[in-house]
Design an enzyme around this catalytic site. Structure first.
Site, PDB file in Angstrom:
ATOM      1  N   SER A  70      35.679  33.129  39.426  1.00  0.00           N
ATOM      2  CA  SER A  70      37.124  33.309  39.287  1.00  0.00           C
ATOM      3  C   SER A  70      37.843  32.062  39.787  1.00  0.00           C
ATOM      4  CB  SER A  70      37.596  34.521  40.090  1.00  0.00           C
ATOM      5  OG  SER A  70      37.031  35.710  39.582  1.00  0.00           O
ATOM      6  N   LYS A 111      43.177  45.180  40.493  1.00  0.00           N
ATOM      7  CA  LYS A 111      42.513  44.316  41.482  1.00  0.00           C
ATOM      8  C   LYS A 111      43.519  44.005  42.576  1.00  0.00           C
ATOM      9  CE  LYS A 111      39.375  40.336  41.650  1.00  0.00           C
ATOM     10  NZ  LYS A 111      39.954  39.468  42.684  1.00  0.00           N
ATOM     11  N   ARG A 171      32.033  46.050  38.044  1.00  0.00           N
ATOM     12  CA  ARG A 171      32.862  45.746  39.220  1.00  0.00           C
ATOM     13  C   ARG A 171      33.323  47.067  39.819  1.00  0.00           C
ATOM     14  NH1 ARG A 171      38.396  42.512  38.517  1.00  0.00           N
ATOM     15  NH2 ARG A 171      39.246  44.602  38.196  1.00  0.00           N
TER      16      ARG A 171
END
Length: 217
Positions: free
Chosen positions: A114, A145, A41
Protein backbone atom coordinates in the site's frame (compact mmCIF):
# COMPACT_ATOMS: atom_id res chain seq x y z
CA UNK A 1 1.23 -17.27 -12.82
CA UNK A 2 0.48 -14.10 -14.76
CA UNK A 3 -0.90 -11.73 -12.12
CA UNK A 4 -4.20 -10.28 -13.35
CA UNK A 5 -5.03 -7.34 -11.09
CA UNK A 6 -7.94 -6.00 -13.11
CA UNK A 7 -10.76 -6.91 -10.71
CA UNK A 8 -9.32 -7.43 -7.24
CA UNK A 9 -11.67 -8.43 -4.43
CA UNK A 10 -10.70 -7.58 -0.85
CA UNK A 11 -12.72 -9.64 1.60
CA UNK A 12 -14.87 -8.36 4.47
CA UNK A 13 -16.66 -11.13 6.37
CA UNK A 14 -18.76 -8.63 8.32
CA UNK A 15 -20.25 -7.11 5.18
CA UNK A 16 -20.83 -10.55 3.71
CA UNK A 17 -22.65 -11.69 6.86
CA UNK A 18 -24.79 -8.55 6.87
CA UNK A 19 -25.83 -9.43 3.32
CA UNK A 20 -26.71 -12.99 4.43
CA UNK A 21 -23.71 -14.84 2.99
CA UNK A 22 -20.47 -16.41 4.18
CA UNK A 23 -17.31 -14.84 2.83
CA UNK A 24 -16.44 -18.10 1.07
CA UNK A 25 -19.82 -17.99 -0.71
CA UNK A 26 -19.19 -14.38 -1.73
CA UNK A 27 -15.77 -15.30 -3.13
CA UNK A 28 -17.14 -18.29 -5.05
CA UNK A 29 -19.84 -16.21 -6.72
CA UNK A 30 -17.56 -13.24 -7.32
CA UNK A 31 -15.01 -15.42 -9.11
CA UNK A 32 -17.80 -16.83 -11.29
CA UNK A 33 -18.57 -13.21 -12.19
CA UNK A 34 -15.01 -12.44 -13.22
CA UNK A 35 -12.94 -11.48 -10.18
CA UNK A 36 -9.30 -12.05 -11.10
CA UNK A 37 -7.61 -11.75 -7.69
CA UNK A 38 -8.75 -12.20 -4.09
CA UNK A 39 -7.09 -10.66 -1.05
CA UNK A 40 -8.15 -12.11 2.29
CA UNK A 41 -8.26 -9.11 4.64
CA UNK A 42 -9.88 -9.90 7.97
CA UNK A 43 -8.56 -7.30 10.41
CA UNK A 44 -10.68 -8.39 13.36
CA UNK A 45 -10.02 -12.13 12.97
CA UNK A 46 -7.61 -14.08 15.21
CA UNK A 47 -4.83 -16.12 13.63
CA UNK A 48 -6.41 -19.57 13.70
CA UNK A 49 -9.73 -18.33 12.29
CA UNK A 50 -7.90 -16.24 9.71
CA UNK A 51 -5.98 -19.32 8.57
CA UNK A 52 -9.18 -21.35 8.37
CA UNK A 53 -10.76 -18.65 6.19
CA UNK A 54 -7.73 -18.62 3.87
CA UNK A 55 -7.80 -22.42 3.56
CA UNK A 56 -11.52 -22.49 2.76
CA UNK A 57 -11.16 -19.75 0.17
CA UNK A 58 -8.16 -21.49 -1.38
CA UNK A 59 -10.27 -24.61 -1.82
CA UNK A 60 -12.83 -22.81 -4.02
CA UNK A 61 -10.47 -20.78 -6.19
CA UNK A 62 -9.42 -21.88 -9.68
CA UNK A 63 -5.71 -21.79 -10.46
CA UNK A 64 -6.19 -18.72 -12.67
CA UNK A 65 -7.28 -16.51 -9.75
CA UNK A 66 -4.61 -15.03 -7.51
CA UNK A 67 -4.97 -15.55 -3.75
CA UNK A 68 -3.26 -12.94 -1.59
CA UNK A 69 -3.10 -12.69 2.20
CA UNK A 70 -3.25 -9.26 3.79
CA UNK A 71 -0.57 -8.45 6.39
CA UNK A 72 -0.30 -11.91 7.98
CA UNK A 73 2.87 -13.47 6.59
CA UNK A 74 2.54 -16.21 9.22
CA UNK A 75 -0.91 -17.16 7.89
CA UNK A 76 0.43 -17.18 4.33
CA UNK A 77 3.24 -19.54 5.32
CA UNK A 78 0.91 -21.80 7.34
CA UNK A 79 -1.53 -22.09 4.44
CA UNK A 80 1.25 -22.98 2.04
CA UNK A 81 2.56 -25.54 4.53
CA UNK A 82 -0.94 -27.03 4.56
CA UNK A 83 -0.63 -27.60 0.83
CA UNK A 84 -2.74 -24.75 -0.53
CA UNK A 85 -1.85 -22.68 -3.56
CA UNK A 86 -1.32 -19.06 -2.52
CA UNK A 87 0.00 -16.31 -4.74
CA UNK A 88 1.39 -13.80 -2.30
CA UNK A 89 0.94 -11.24 0.44
CA UNK A 90 -0.05 -7.59 0.63
CA UNK A 91 1.48 -5.36 3.28
CA UNK A 92 1.08 -1.78 4.43
CA UNK A 93 3.54 0.91 5.37
CA UNK A 94 3.46 -0.04 9.06
CA UNK A 95 3.82 -3.80 8.54
CA UNK A 96 7.05 -5.78 8.26
CA UNK A 97 9.63 -4.21 5.91
CA UNK A 98 9.26 -5.56 2.39
CA UNK A 99 12.78 -6.97 2.41
CA UNK A 100 11.97 -9.05 5.49
CA UNK A 101 8.71 -10.17 3.92
CA UNK A 102 10.55 -11.30 0.80
CA UNK A 103 13.02 -13.27 2.89
CA UNK A 104 10.15 -15.06 4.62
CA UNK A 105 7.85 -15.80 1.67
CA UNK A 106 10.51 -16.62 -0.92
CA UNK A 107 11.17 -15.49 -4.45
CA UNK A 108 8.12 -17.13 -6.02
CA UNK A 109 5.55 -15.24 -3.94
CA UNK A 110 4.14 -11.95 -5.15
CA UNK A 111 4.19 -8.94 -2.86
CA UNK A 112 1.87 -5.94 -2.95
CA UNK A 113 2.42 -2.76 -0.97
CA UNK A 114 0.00 0.00 0.00
CA UNK A 115 1.25 3.48 -0.87
CA UNK A 116 -0.29 6.94 -1.05
CA UNK A 117 2.58 9.44 -1.39
CA UNK A 118 5.36 10.21 -3.84
CA UNK A 119 8.00 9.22 -1.29
CA UNK A 120 6.37 5.85 -0.62
CA UNK A 121 6.15 5.13 -4.34
CA UNK A 122 9.77 6.08 -4.92
CA UNK A 123 10.88 3.78 -2.10
CA UNK A 124 8.76 0.97 -3.54
CA UNK A 125 10.56 1.33 -6.87
CA UNK A 126 14.07 1.27 -5.42
CA UNK A 127 14.24 -2.50 -5.77
CA UNK A 128 11.54 -3.66 -8.20
CA UNK A 129 12.44 -7.29 -7.54
CA UNK A 130 10.92 -6.96 -4.08
CA UNK A 131 7.49 -5.53 -4.92
CA UNK A 132 5.17 -6.68 -7.71
CA UNK A 133 2.49 -3.99 -7.49
CA UNK A 134 1.31 -1.10 -5.34
CA UNK A 135 -2.15 -0.31 -4.04
CA UNK A 136 -2.88 3.43 -4.12
CA UNK A 137 -5.76 4.91 -2.17
CA UNK A 138 -8.08 5.78 -0.78
CA UNK A 139 -9.66 7.09 -3.98
CA UNK A 140 -12.82 8.08 -2.08
CA UNK A 141 -13.61 8.24 1.62
CA UNK A 142 -14.32 4.74 2.89
CA UNK A 143 -15.41 3.12 6.15
CA UNK A 144 -14.11 -0.36 5.30
CA UNK A 145 -10.58 0.44 6.54
CA UNK A 146 -10.31 2.43 9.75
CA UNK A 147 -6.73 3.60 9.08
CA UNK A 148 -7.24 4.56 5.44
CA UNK A 149 -5.49 7.81 4.43
CA UNK A 150 -7.56 10.84 3.36
CA UNK A 151 -9.34 10.49 0.02
CA UNK A 152 -7.13 11.33 -2.95
CA UNK A 153 -9.68 11.98 -5.67
CA UNK A 154 -9.17 11.03 -9.31
CA UNK A 155 -6.78 13.84 -10.29
CA UNK A 156 -4.32 13.08 -7.48
CA UNK A 157 -4.64 9.34 -8.07
CA UNK A 158 -3.78 9.85 -11.75
CA UNK A 159 -0.76 11.93 -10.79
CA UNK A 160 0.47 9.20 -8.44
CA UNK A 161 0.03 6.58 -11.17
CA UNK A 162 2.42 8.71 -13.21
CA UNK A 163 4.94 8.66 -10.36
CA UNK A 164 4.82 4.88 -9.89
CA UNK A 165 7.02 2.59 -11.95
CA UNK A 166 5.12 -0.45 -10.66
CA UNK A 167 1.61 -1.64 -11.64
CA UNK A 168 -1.02 0.24 -9.64
CA UNK A 169 -4.28 -1.01 -8.15
CA UNK A 170 -6.80 1.63 -7.08
CA UNK A 171 -8.68 1.14 -3.81
CA UNK A 172 -11.06 3.05 -1.58
CA UNK A 173 -14.80 3.40 -2.04
CA UNK A 174 -14.65 2.39 -5.70
CA UNK A 175 -17.87 1.79 -7.63
CA UNK A 176 -19.01 1.30 -11.21
CA UNK A 177 -18.83 5.01 -11.94
CA UNK A 178 -15.07 5.07 -11.37
CA UNK A 179 -13.78 2.20 -13.47
CA UNK A 180 -13.51 3.70 -16.95
CA UNK A 181 -11.68 6.76 -15.66
CA UNK A 182 -9.31 4.68 -13.53
CA UNK A 183 -8.39 2.46 -16.46
CA UNK A 184 -7.91 5.52 -18.68
CA UNK A 185 -5.46 7.10 -16.23
CA UNK A 186 -3.31 3.96 -16.16
CA UNK A 187 -4.49 1.77 -13.27
CA UNK A 188 -3.73 -1.91 -13.73
CA UNK A 189 -6.84 -2.79 -11.78
CA UNK A 190 -9.34 -1.87 -9.11
CA UNK A 191 -9.70 -3.30 -5.62
CA UNK A 192 -13.26 -3.42 -4.30
CA UNK A 193 -14.76 -4.41 -0.97
CA UNK A 194 -18.33 -3.19 -0.44
CA UNK A 195 -19.18 -3.25 -4.14
CA UNK A 196 -19.09 -7.06 -3.98
CA UNK A 197 -19.08 -8.14 -0.32
CA UNK A 198 -22.19 -6.10 0.49
CA UNK A 199 -23.96 -6.80 -2.80
CA UNK A 200 -27.14 -8.90 -2.76
CA UNK A 201 -25.84 -10.79 -5.83
CA UNK A 202 -22.03 -10.91 -5.80
CA UNK A 203 -21.72 -12.68 -9.16
CA UNK A 204 -23.85 -10.07 -10.89
CA UNK A 205 -21.95 -7.28 -9.15
CA UNK A 206 -18.64 -8.72 -10.36
CA UNK A 207 -19.94 -9.04 -13.93
CA UNK A 208 -21.06 -5.43 -13.91
CA UNK A 209 -17.70 -4.28 -12.60
CA UNK A 210 -15.83 -6.25 -15.25
CA UNK A 211 -18.06 -4.81 -17.96
CA UNK A 212 -17.43 -1.28 -16.61
CA UNK A 213 -13.69 -1.99 -16.66
CA UNK A 214 -14.11 -3.02 -20.28
CA UNK A 215 -13.75 -6.81 -20.04
CA UNK A 216 -16.59 -9.34 -19.96
CA UNK A 217 -16.29 -12.50 -17.85
Amino acid sequence: MNLDLSLYLVTDSGQAAAAGRSIVDVVRHAVAGGVSAVQVREKETAGREFLDTVLRIADVLPDTVALIVNDRVDVFLAARAAGRRLTGVHVGQSDLPVGAVRDLVGGDAMIGLSASTDAQLRRAAEDPALIDYVGIGALHATRTKSDAPPALGLAEFARLVGVSTLPVVAIGGIGLRDLAALRECGAAGVAVVSAICAAPHPEQAARELRAAWGVTA
